[in-house]
Write a protein that holds these residues in place. Structure first.
Motif, PDB file in Angstrom:
ATOM      1  N   ILE A 142      28.874   5.727  89.797  1.00  0.00           N
ATOM      2  CA  ILE A 142      27.377   6.180  89.232  1.00  0.00           C
ATOM      3  C   ILE A 142      27.630   7.508  88.815  1.00  0.00           C
ATOM      4  CG2 ILE A 142      24.777   6.376  89.520  1.00  0.00           C
ATOM      5  CD1 ILE A 142      26.042   3.580  89.876  1.00  0.00           C
ATOM      6  N   ASP A 143      28.008   7.702  87.371  1.00  0.00           N
ATOM      7  CA  ASP A 143      28.256   8.967  86.960  1.00  0.00           C
ATOM      8  C   ASP A 143      27.835   9.312  85.673  1.00  0.00           C
ATOM      9  OD1 ASP A 143      29.751   7.539  85.448  1.00  0.00           O
ATOM     10  OD2 ASP A 143      31.738   8.015  86.497  1.00  0.00           O
ATOM     11  N   GLN A 144      28.057  10.262  84.770  1.00  0.00           N
ATOM     12  CA  GLN A 144      27.362  10.750  83.605  1.00  0.00           C
ATOM     13  C   GLN A 144      27.642   9.405  82.520  1.00  0.00           C
ATOM     14  OE1 GLN A 144      27.781  14.612  82.071  1.00  0.00           O
ATOM     15  NE2 GLN A 144      28.068  13.726  79.962  1.00  0.00           N
ATOM     16  N   LYS A 199      23.223   3.354  80.069  1.00  0.00           N
ATOM     17  CA  LYS A 199      22.018   2.953  80.252  1.00  0.00           C
ATOM     18  C   LYS A 199      21.037   3.585  79.067  1.00  0.00           C
ATOM     19  CE  LYS A 199      22.793   0.489  83.814  1.00  0.00           C
ATOM     20  NZ  LYS A 199      22.899  -0.956  83.491  1.00  0.00           N
ATOM     21  N   PHE A 200      21.199   4.710  78.806  1.00  0.00           N
ATOM     22  CA  PHE A 200      20.277   5.677  77.938  1.00  0.00           C
ATOM     23  C   PHE A 200      20.425   4.728  76.501  1.00  0.00           C
ATOM     24  CE2 PHE A 200      20.006   9.333  80.498  1.00  0.00           C
ATOM     25  CZ  PHE A 200      18.654   9.244  80.975  1.00  0.00           C
ATOM     26  N   LYS A 255      17.856   2.530  74.060  1.00  0.00           N
ATOM     27  CA  LYS A 255      17.568   3.268  72.864  1.00  0.00           C
ATOM     28  C   LYS A 255      17.715   2.055  71.793  1.00  0.00           C
ATOM     29  CE  LYS A 255      18.698   6.745  69.306  1.00  0.00           C
ATOM     30  NZ  LYS A 255      19.613   8.007  69.189  1.00  0.00           N
ATOM     31  N   ALA A 256      18.806   1.215  71.996  1.00  0.00           N
ATOM     32  CA  ALA A 256      18.965   0.230  71.349  1.00  0.00           C
ATOM     33  C   ALA A 256      17.593  -0.975  71.259  1.00  0.00           C
ATOM     34  CB  ALA A 256      20.402  -0.741  71.336  1.00  0.00           C
ATOM     35  N   LEU A 257      17.192  -0.944  72.464  1.00  0.00           N
ATOM     36  CA  LEU A 257      16.104  -1.817  72.657  1.00  0.00           C
ATOM     37  C   LEU A 257      14.930  -1.330  71.831  1.00  0.00           C
ATOM     38  CD1 LEU A 257      15.939  -2.779  76.443  1.00  0.00           C
ATOM     39  CD2 LEU A 257      16.209  -4.554  74.542  1.00  0.00           C
ATOM     40  N   ARG A 258      14.742  -0.009  71.632  1.00  0.00           N
ATOM     41  CA  ARG A 258      13.473   0.471  71.015  1.00  0.00           C
ATOM     42  C   ARG A 258      13.872   0.810  69.503  1.00  0.00           C
ATOM     43  NH1 ARG A 258      14.112   1.011  76.302  1.00  0.00           N
ATOM     44  NH2 ARG A 258      12.217   0.946  77.612  1.00  0.00           N
ATOM     45  N   ARG A 263      21.094  13.737  76.657  1.00  0.00           N
ATOM     46  CA  ARG A 263      21.292  14.658  75.100  1.00  0.00           C
ATOM     47  C   ARG A 263      22.371  13.975  74.378  1.00  0.00           C
ATOM     48  NH1 ARG A 263      20.357  20.896  76.452  1.00  0.00           N
ATOM     49  NH2 ARG A 263      20.189  20.970  74.377  1.00  0.00           N
ATOM     50  N   GLN A 264      23.374  13.573  74.908  1.00  0.00           N
ATOM     51  CA  GLN A 264      24.621  12.927  74.009  1.00  0.00           C
ATOM     52  C   GLN A 264      24.018  11.690  73.443  1.00  0.00           C
ATOM     53  OE1 GLN A 264      27.721  13.776  73.935  1.00  0.00           O
ATOM     54  NE2 GLN A 264      27.395  15.664  74.984  1.00  0.00           N
ATOM     55  N   VAL A 265      22.942  10.933  73.826  1.00  0.00           N
ATOM     56  CA  VAL A 265      22.600   9.538  73.462  1.00  0.00           C
ATOM     57  C   VAL A 265      21.400  10.068  72.427  1.00  0.00           C
ATOM     58  CG1 VAL A 265      21.421   7.465  73.773  1.00  0.00           C
ATOM     59  CG2 VAL A 265      23.346   8.158  75.176  1.00  0.00           C
TER      60      VAL A 265
END
Length: 387
Positions: free
Chosen positions: A68-70, A76-77, A81-84, A139-141
């Motif tokens: 579980i890392d960046q 997950k982000f 984002k794609a879902l929304r 912030r990357q996503v």
């Protein structure tokens, strides 16, 4: 990463991907705040973390044996984002949930979008300790986010709200929902001025349900339901809340929509006191909204949805106009949809009225709920016409 044994009763639910870890699921003492791998004997069940919070002891994050890392957070982000994607394209709505905790694969964290800004809510100390990696992944996503704030929803820190990164949002920050403006404040305690999970209910008021009707909004907070109803053509709105701040906050919601606050009625008082007042004055309303907090205290008197919601229904029937509508709502996690409906129906039966439940609402689509965790859909709303 620590290996934790799960008892026999919990094996099936984790194999189904059920995300919530309870203390009674585990056969050993709980390690404090750590990533863990869950096992049933020699069989691997999943990867997650333990950290005490109001819902349980931790969260399962993946059925796979992973770090579980960046990179995990970015994945997950990106999925969230794609879902929304359609919400970002809606010109009439500029506030919605970006990331819904376990519904989007990371229990303990939610992120809301407010017209270019983000609000992070941290629900336990361990997920908060991962903040650096999580925020960098976000912030990357979401490079388009102008600035972010954080809300601390667990005990142990000496603040509730703070800027997180980027630009400061104006105060108030005007957001739009279903074409209605709402004044929000992103760094004023835990609340922002609007509960985004009630979008569909406010949408019904905007889109015709309130047209030409008198509305009574109990536990009105900042008057968001009242503003939606007035925008949707209500003949009159009455907002009632015990908190003194509700007066100015509600007036502001009308003002930002070009509605004269003096044309509406706003009372700072106990809702049960207002019911008595309305009866004495022989007032009646064609539409009554009941959306109380799960638990509230006023002096020596306490209110809880589980014990007292039926009283609200009974009192509402007494001041409801002929063929009036009650919107009964709760977000109480300890009251199931079935139990809530039973309470409402029992109260209506006590008043001896016939009725029809013509609409039901739960969480809107941006509050994505995992199939493996249906109880994550905590919102219960009944639209009731009393005949």
């Amino acid at each position: 990463m620590k290996k934790i044994q799960v008892n026999k009763r919990a094996i099936k639910k984790f194999k189904r991907g059920y995300p919530l870890i309870l203390a009674e699921d585990l056969t050993s003492d709980l390690p404090k705040d750590d990533f863990v791998k869950l096992y049933a004997g020699p069989d691997f069940l999943g990867t997650g973390y333990l950290s005490k919070q109001n819902k349980g002891a931790g969260w399962l994050l993946s059925r796979a044996d992973i770090q579980i890392d960046q990179a995990f957070y970015m994945e997950k982000f990106a999925e969230a984002k794609a879902l929304r994607a359609n919400f970002f394209e809606d010109e009439l709505t500029t506030a919605f949930r970006l990331f819904n905790g376990e519904g989007d694969g990371l229990g303990g964290l939610t992120v809301d979008y407010y017209a270019g800004f983000a609000v992070f809510s941290w629900y336990n100390s361990f997920i908060y300790a991962q903040k650096t990696a999580i925020v960098e992944a976000f912030r990357q996503v979401f490079p388009e986010i102008l600035g972010a704030y954080e809300k601390i929803r667990f005990s142990g820190l000496d603040f509730e709200s703070a800027p997180l990164y980027g630009k400061s949002a104006p105060e108030p920050l005007l957001v739009m929902e279903n074409g209605v403006n709402y004044a929000t404040y992103l760094n004023e305690g835990l609340m922002t001025g609007i509960f985004l999970d009630q979008k569909n209910v406010r949408g019904s008021l905007v889109n015709g349900l309130a047209a030409g009707k008198s509305l009574l909004n109990m536990f009105s907070y900042t008057g968001a339901f009242s503003a939606a109803a007035a925008f949707g053509g209500a003949s009159q709105t009455t907002s009632v809340d015990l908190a003194k701040r509700s007066l100015d906050k509600t007036r502001e919601q009308f003002s930002v929509n070009g509605i004269d606050p003096d044309s509406q009625k706003i009372y700072v008082m106990d809702v049960f006191g207002y019911f008595n007042y309305a009866k004495k004055k022989k007032l009646s309303y064609e539409l009554i909204v009941l959306d109380p907090p799960s638990f509230a205290r006023n002096g020596k008197k306490t209110f809880s949805v589980a014990k007292n919601y039926g009283e609200l229904i009974e009192e509402s029937v007494d001041i409801l106009a002929k063929k009036g509508i009650i919107i009964a709502s709760t977000n109480a996690a300890n009251v199931s949809a079935k139990k809530f409906e039973e309470m409402v129906k029992a109260a209506l039966a006590k008043r001896g009225v016939s009725y029809e439940i013509f609409q039901r609402e739960s969480l809107p689509a941006d509050f994505h709920v995992a199939d493996s965790f249906p109880e994550g859909d905590y919102l219960k709303v009944l639209f009731i016409q009393v005949k």
